[in-house]
Enzyme design. Structure first.
Site, PDB file in Angstrom:
ATOM      1  N   LYS A  10       7.741  69.537  10.700  1.00 36.32           N
ATOM      2  CA  LYS A  10       6.802  70.147   9.759  1.00 36.32           C
ATOM      3  C   LYS A  10       5.646  69.176   9.421  1.00 36.32           C
ATOM      4  O   LYS A  10       5.709  67.987   9.766  1.00 36.32           O
ATOM      5  CB  LYS A  10       7.558  70.558   8.495  1.00 36.32           C
ATOM      6  CG  LYS A  10       8.520  71.747   8.713  1.00 36.32           C
ATOM      7  CD  LYS A  10       9.302  72.028   7.428  1.00 36.32           C
ATOM      8  CE  LYS A  10      10.067  73.334   7.472  1.00 36.32           C
ATOM      9  NZ  LYS A  10      10.822  73.560   6.203  1.00 36.32           N
ATOM     10  N   TYR A  50       7.859  82.760   9.467  1.00 36.95           N
ATOM     11  CA  TYR A  50       8.636  82.947   8.239  1.00 36.95           C
ATOM     12  C   TYR A  50       8.652  84.432   7.906  1.00 36.95           C
ATOM     13  O   TYR A  50       7.811  84.925   7.160  1.00 36.95           O
ATOM     14  CB  TYR A  50       8.060  82.099   7.102  1.00 36.95           C
ATOM     15  CG  TYR A  50       8.367  80.631   7.267  1.00 36.95           C
ATOM     16  CD1 TYR A  50       9.692  80.180   7.306  1.00 36.95           C
ATOM     17  CD2 TYR A  50       7.358  79.685   7.401  1.00 36.95           C
ATOM     18  CE1 TYR A  50       9.992  78.836   7.475  1.00 36.95           C
ATOM     19  CE2 TYR A  50       7.661  78.328   7.565  1.00 36.95           C
ATOM     20  CZ  TYR A  50       8.980  77.923   7.597  1.00 36.95           C
ATOM     21  OH  TYR A  50       9.291  76.584   7.768  1.00 36.95           O
ATOM     22  N   ARG A 108      17.088  65.042   7.179  1.00 33.74           N
ATOM     23  CA  ARG A 108      16.615  65.258   5.806  1.00 33.74           C
ATOM     24  C   ARG A 108      17.245  64.258   4.830  1.00 33.74           C
ATOM     25  O   ARG A 108      16.612  63.849   3.852  1.00 33.74           O
ATOM     26  CB  ARG A 108      16.915  66.699   5.380  1.00 33.74           C
ATOM     27  CG  ARG A 108      16.019  67.728   6.091  1.00 33.74           C
ATOM     28  CD  ARG A 108      16.597  69.123   6.047  1.00 33.74           C
ATOM     29  NE  ARG A 108      15.666  70.157   6.497  1.00 33.74           N
ATOM     30  CZ  ARG A 108      16.014  71.425   6.704  1.00 33.74           C
ATOM     31  NH1 ARG A 108      17.265  71.807   6.518  1.00 33.74           N
ATOM     32  NH2 ARG A 108      15.123  72.302   7.104  1.00 33.74           N
ATOM     33  N   ASN A 128      10.862  69.123   3.611  1.00 36.54           N
ATOM     34  CA  ASN A 128      12.123  68.697   4.223  1.00 36.54           C
ATOM     35  C   ASN A 128      12.007  68.410   5.716  1.00 36.54           C
ATOM     36  O   ASN A 128      12.982  68.482   6.457  1.00 36.54           O
ATOM     37  CB  ASN A 128      13.229  69.726   3.932  1.00 36.54           C
ATOM     38  CG  ASN A 128      12.860  71.117   4.378  1.00 36.54           C
ATOM     39  OD1 ASN A 128      11.836  71.315   5.039  1.00 36.54           O
ATOM     40  ND2 ASN A 128      13.686  72.098   4.049  1.00 36.54           N
ATOM     41  N   HIS A 131      12.111  72.250  10.658  1.00 35.35           N
ATOM     42  CA  HIS A 131      12.654  73.607  10.701  1.00 35.35           C
ATOM     43  C   HIS A 131      13.584  73.659  11.901  1.00 35.35           C
ATOM     44  O   HIS A 131      13.279  73.066  12.940  1.00 35.35           O
ATOM     45  CB  HIS A 131      11.541  74.643  10.888  1.00 35.35           C
ATOM     46  CG  HIS A 131      12.079  75.979  11.306  1.00 35.35           C
ATOM     47  ND1 HIS A 131      12.579  76.885  10.388  1.00 35.35           N
ATOM     48  CD2 HIS A 131      12.284  76.529  12.533  1.00 35.35           C
ATOM     49  CE1 HIS A 131      13.036  77.948  11.046  1.00 35.35           C
ATOM     50  NE2 HIS A 131      12.864  77.758  12.338  1.00 35.35           N
ATOM     51  N   GLU A 142      12.352  83.377  17.400  1.00 32.26           N
ATOM     52  CA  GLU A 142      11.362  82.338  17.092  1.00 32.26           C
ATOM     53  C   GLU A 142      10.761  81.673  18.331  1.00 32.26           C
ATOM     54  O   GLU A 142       9.558  81.375  18.346  1.00 32.26           O
ATOM     55  CB  GLU A 142      12.009  81.246  16.218  1.00 32.26           C
ATOM     56  CG  GLU A 142      12.342  81.740  14.811  1.00 32.26           C
ATOM     57  CD  GLU A 142      13.164  80.746  14.008  1.00 32.26           C
ATOM     58  OE1 GLU A 142      13.500  79.655  14.534  1.00 32.26           O
ATOM     59  OE2 GLU A 142      13.470  81.047  12.836  1.00 32.26           O
TER      60      GLU A 142
END
Ligand code: GDP
Ligand code: MG
Length: 166
Positions: A10, A50, A108, A128, A131, A142
């Site tokens: 991310k 999302y 994380r 975080n 993904h 996805e």
């Protein structure tokens, strides 16, 4: 049982210079990179990735809005990662969604510390770093959002004979 899953480093992971560190977590576990690229995320892609109904049902509409804002117009690294029962394994390597709760040893849990409570108070998505597709259905949905078929490459790693047999 060989599965493919979608990973995103991310925007906070890219901004902090953690791409190599994060990708190596998967490589060192013996998982294989099937595809990798930098993407500046348009709003249309953020909203497809999302899924509105899914996030609203599980996390609420506010979180969906914050998430779209978090990734839109930002640079992420998208990867397809492949390996034996890779989908659940990759989730384990990433750790829990809330960095505060993620165990040390996970991505994380080693590199992030944000909490839901703090993020919500600042009108932010919890930062975080990664993904990862949550299950086989998610991975199937996805991967084609981020990669054309010919961007996903089949090849052998030199260690595969040990793990996969013939
Ligand atoms: P993941 O699969 O572990 O990434 O978690 P989800 O699919 O449930 O949520 C998607 C993303 O929304 C998470 O990775 C967080 O960035 C963000 N998020 C989830 N829940 C919350 C929350 O309660 N508050 C805030 N601020 N962000 C959240
Ligand atoms: Mg998710």
């Amino acid at each position: 049982m060989i599965e493919r899953t979608l990973i995103l480093v991310k925007p906070d992971g890219v901004a902090r210079g953690l791409v190599g560190e994060i990708v190596s977590r998967f490589e060192q576990r013996g998982l294989k990179i099937g595809a990798i690229k930098l993407v500046r995320v348009p709003e249309s892609l953020a909203k497809k990735h999302y899924d509105y109904d899914d996030i609203v049902k599980r996390r609420g509409e506010l979180v969906w809005k914050k998430l779209v804002k978090y990734v839109t117009n930002q640079v992420v690294v998208a990867l397809v990662i492949e390996g034996v029962e890779a989908i659940a394994l990759v989730r384990k390597i990433c750790g829990e969604t809330e960095p505060k709760a993620a165990l040390p040893g996970t991505i994380r849990g080693d590199f992030a510390h944000h909490s839901f409570k703090y993020a919500d108070s600042k009108d932010l998505a919890v930062t975080n770093l990664v993904h990862a597709s949550s299950d086989a259905k998610d991975a199937e949905r996805e991967i084609p959002l981020w990669f054309e078929k010919d961007e996903i490459i089949s090849y052998k790693r030199s260690d595969e004979a040990f793990h996969y047999g013939e």
